[in-house]
Design an enzyme around this catalytic site. Structure first.
Site, PDB file in Angstrom:
ATOM      1  N   ASP A 173       0.751  -1.219   0.056  1.00 32.73           N
ATOM      2  CA  ASP A 173       0.238  -0.158   0.192  1.00 32.73           C
ATOM      3  C   ASP A 173       0.875   1.114  -0.153  1.00 32.73           C
ATOM      4  O   ASP A 173       1.987   1.141   0.236  1.00 32.73           O
ATOM      5  CB  ASP A 173      -0.968   0.022   1.323  1.00 32.73           C
ATOM      6  CG  ASP A 173      -2.003   0.773   0.970  1.00 32.73           C
ATOM      7  OD1 ASP A 173      -3.134   0.662   1.552  1.00 32.73           O
ATOM      8  OD2 ASP A 173      -2.276   1.784   0.131  1.00 32.73           O
TER       9      ASP A 173
HETATM   10  C1  GLC Z   1      -4.191   4.320  -0.292  1.00 31.73           C
HETATM   11  C2  GLC Z   1      -4.990   3.106  -0.179  1.00 31.73           C
HETATM   12  C3  GLC Z   1      -4.986   2.151  -1.380  1.00 31.73           C
HETATM   13  C4  GLC Z   1      -4.712   3.051  -2.657  1.00 31.73           C
HETATM   14  C5  GLC Z   1      -3.513   3.658  -2.606  1.00 31.73           C
HETATM   15  C6  GLC Z   1      -3.284   4.412  -3.517  1.00 31.73           C
HETATM   16  O1  GLC Z   1      -3.704   4.797   0.779  1.00 31.73           O
HETATM   17  O2  GLC Z   1      -4.998   2.556   1.206  1.00 31.73           O
HETATM   18  O3  GLC Z   1      -6.377   1.259  -1.292  1.00 31.73           O
HETATM   19  O4  GLC Z   1      -5.082   2.129  -3.504  1.00 31.73           O
HETATM   20  O5  GLC Z   1      -3.198   4.282  -1.493  1.00 31.73           O
HETATM   21  O6  GLC Z   1      -3.783   5.384  -3.781  1.00 31.73           O
END
Ligand code: GLC
Length: 737
Positions: free
Chosen positions: A264
């Site tokens: 993430d």
């Molecule tokens: C965010 C989310 C994730 C997302 C990523 C990119 O913090 O937790 O679900 O795909 O970052 O935006």
């Protein structure tokens, strides 16, 4: 001499070995992927390999320019393709060609209980991603609904592992048939937004395997997901983006996952762990997906120069990087380097209508006394529409799933589109949410903005409600902070902005009132006895207003069923009664174990507001008696449950017939019943169909912590067939020998 040999070696290694047709093996799409991977790997320098393992921009990672291996582009989110952002910022790039179709939120998809809708969803969103040149779609999310306060529940598929497992698979296949990798998230145990970046989840193995992992396991083993996103939180003291237990032992060894684990954004915290505990691609470091952090720091990423140094020093073996590169190349050959992937399509009416169909099948009719609904526009002179959610844009905001859409039809517009001048439609805001959401880059407080006067708004609403034939109240939550939004959890189980009081006041002046909840979460309904009709319409995307209107006037007969329990009050949820939420900011203990949702409500004999699997229709379904193909079964047998279902009402409708199984007696405590099958059938008036379910030994097993494996114990098993988890229409039993 040594220099000469070295030079020769480099020339040999980096000069492409050409196949007969002069194409290097790794670029020859007629060759098996595994061969192409090995050919590419042995051509790459160590620096090129390390670069493949981390971001080069906010939403892309390196390719190998020297070898013509393209960079990898990824995009949020689970409900549609996010607008293009600037290279190294969250801010939109203000393109004029990236306004997408927003599909309904995944709670709405889950509420269809229809795997064909899931296939349609995946195909459609996959086509949008492909057209926009995205190789990885950062979705779907399948974290289990443990508490109704979790801000991101709207992005997930509810409280039951079997429903989520069945509904996630077609979505993944639909996306990947477009040469786009699904990236199933957030693996694992990301069930709250509060403290999400670090909270350490303490959960029994039994609950981990029976409740929190199944949807991810199905995504990998049945859906063939090409990538998985690690979660922000910790499990067993290790961040889930680099976690020995979840990623190496379970995902890659037990489930034989051959794809890539993507972190993430900002979920990576240590080079050694990221290298050795199962991460393959580091994204978004120094920003948690919401707040700002260092920019252009890509060469300082944990899996960038720091990793290169540790390999050169011998502290980490090059083979560790090779495994990551193999997985990343495999994902590339399936996506960016896949020469026979389709071209996709974007912003089409076809996709808009797909979204509308999913919404129409996901809307849940919770209550409908006196058959107040559907509205007959020809017999209704005056319709009072009340509530901010009748006009509020819901595709924007809520965090990373926020979308820049081609258009969004609000419920008020949808009603006007459908009813036209057949009836007079009046509107009053009734209540208003404050403009407080500072996290969305588009957040701007208009000059001279004054917070609305709640009393005035309520009075205006009551005035138009008084002499209307029917009142349609559109309320619920929205995508603001502490509502249905990433990064924060809700602060209350009740509706916000004074809606409860307003609904009570409206019901006093007009008995013909229908409350339509727009939300991704369950809410308290202290007024539930004061209103004859209640509908859960979810966040249903670009076509939401048209979908909602078509159900309200009866063009479409509602057939959605709740994918999560709507409890009377927050304390009825086990996470709040026996479990911990949100934890002490370091740890959170899932003391309720496997007893999540209806599993708990059955055990604790808690009367719910509306139960898991509940959903009414404008027609009636009569169930006959369930019968079994045999009174007993042994390992290897398939037992068939049959039950006739008849439409005894006046209009065509769809019913979701649900199969639950309960182990009468077991050496460990088990739920009274667990969902093990569902079938959505369509019946014309007076039509009857026999619905069949097959039961195998796997449906009877529980996870035995003492042997770290699944097992079923002999004895009596109960089979419940019904229209919801509490509306059981027929029960039979059999013996496992
Ligand atoms: C965010 C989310 C994730 C997302 C990523 C990119 O913090 O937790 O679900 O795909 O970052 O935006």
């Amino acid at each position: 001499m040594k220099k000469l040999f070295k030079l020769l070696a480099i020339i040999c290694l980096t000069t492409p070995v050409v196949a007969q047709n002069n194409t290097p093996v790794y670029l020859d799409s007629s060759k098996p992927i595994e061969q192409r991977i090995e050919d590419a790997l042995q051509r790459m320098t160590l620096e090129e390999k390390v670069k493949l393992c981390h971001a080069q921009s906010k939403f892309s990672s390196y390719g190998v320019p020297r070898l013509g291996i393209p960079e990898l582009w990824m995009s949020d989110g689970p409900h549609g393709i996010r607008e293009e952002v600037l290279w190294d910022e969250w801010k939109g790039a203000a393109w004029t060609s990236d306004s997408c179709i927003a599909f309904p939120a995944l709670t709405c998809l889950a509420a269809t209980w229809d795997v064909d809708m899931s296939a349609l969803y995946g195909k459609s969103i996959g086509e949008e991603a492909r057209y926009r040149g995205k190789d990885v779609l950062l979705g779907p999310g399948v974290n289990i609904y443990r508490t109704p306060l979790n801000g991101r529940n709207f992005e997930y598929m509810g409280e039951d592992p079997y429903l989520s497992s069945r509904m996630v698979v077609p979505y993944i296949k639909g996306v990947q048939q477009n040469g786009v990798a699904a990236c199933v998230k957030h693996f694992a145990l990301n069930n709250q937004e509060k403290y999400r970046g670090h909270i350490n989840v303490e959960v029994s193995d039994r609950a981990l395997y029976e409740i929190y992992l199944p949807a991810f396991k199905a995504a990998v083993m049945d859906g063939g997901a090409w990538s998985i996103m690690g979660a922000y939180n910790q499990y067993k003291g290790q961040h889930c983006c680099h976690n020995q237990y979840l990623l190496n032992d379970i995902l890659k060894k037990d489930w034989k996952f051959d794809g890539a684990v993507i972190s993430d954004w900002g979920g990576v915290h240590d080079t050694y762990q990221a290298a050795n505990y199962g991460l393959d691609l580091e994204m978004g470091t120094w920003t948690d997906g919401l707040s700002w952090g260092k920019t252009d720091a890509y060469s300082n990423y944990y899996l960038a120069n720091p990793l290169l140094e540790k390999i050169k020093s011998g502290e980490i073996k090059e083979e560790v990087v090779n495994d990551k590169v193999r997985r990343l190349l495999r994902m590339m050959f399936r996506t960016s380097m896949n020469t026979n992937k389709p071209w996709g399509s974007f912003g089409t009416e076809e996709h808009a209508l797909a979204g509308r169909a999913i919404a129409q099948n996901g809307i849940v009719l919770l209550k409908n006394d006196k058959d107040l609904l559907p509205i007959n526009p020809d017999k209704t002179k005056k319709i009072a529409v009340i509530g901010e959610n009748a006009v509020k844009i819901m595709t924007l905001g809520g965090g990373s799933s926020s979308l820049k859409v081609k258009y969004e039809v609000s419920p008020l517009e949808g009603l006007k589109n459908r009813i036209g001048n057949a009836a007079e439609i009046t509107y009053a805001t009734g209540y208003a949410s404050p403009l407080t959401d500072k996290r969305d880059p588009k957040y701007v407080v208009p000059e001279g903005y004054k917070a609305p006067d709640a009393e005035k708004l309520m009075k205006e609403a009551i005035d138009i409600a008084k002499d209307a034939d029917i009142v349609l109240f559109f309320g619920g939550l929205n995508k603001n902070e502490n509502q249905d939004s990433e990064g924060t959890d809700r602060l209350s189980y009740n509706l916000p902005y004074g809606q409860d009081k307003l609904i009570t006041e409206l019901a006093k002046v007009n008995k013909n009132i229908a409350v339509i909840i727009i939300s991704g979460n369950a809410v308290a309904m202290p007024w539930v006895k004061e209103v004859p009709s209640i509908m859960e319409a979810w966040f249903s995307g670009t076509e939401s207003g048209n979908a909602i209107a078509s159900v309200l006037v009866g063009d479409v007969n509602p057939s959605g069923k709740l994918p999560m329990t709507f409890a009377v009050k927050l304390e009825d949820y086990p996470a709040h009664l026996v479990g911990e939420y949100p934890g002490d900011s370091i740890n959170v203990k899932y003391n309720e174990g496997i007893f999540v949702g209806y599993r708990w409500m059955d055990k604790n004999k808690t009367k719910t507001l509306f139960p898991f699997g509940h959903g009414l229709s404008y027609t009636k379904f009569q169930y006959g008696k369930a019968t079994l193909s045999a009174p007993a079964m042994r390992d290897g047998d398939v037992l068939t449950v049959s039950i006739p279902v008849k439409n005894i009402g006046k209009v065509r409708g769809k019913e979701v017939v649900q199969l639950y199984i309960g182990d009468e007696k077991c050496s460990v405590e088990r739920p009274l019943k667990e969902l093990k099958g569902f079938k959505k059938i369509e019946l014309a008036p007076n039509e009857e169909k026999v619905v069949e379910f097959n039961i195998t030994l796997d449906d009877l097993k529980f996870y035995d912590e003492s042997v770290h494996d699944w097992k079923a114990e002999q004895g009596k098993f109960n089979v419940f067939v019904g229209a919801s988890s509490t509306d059981i229409r027929s029960a039979v039993n059999f013996t496992l020998q």
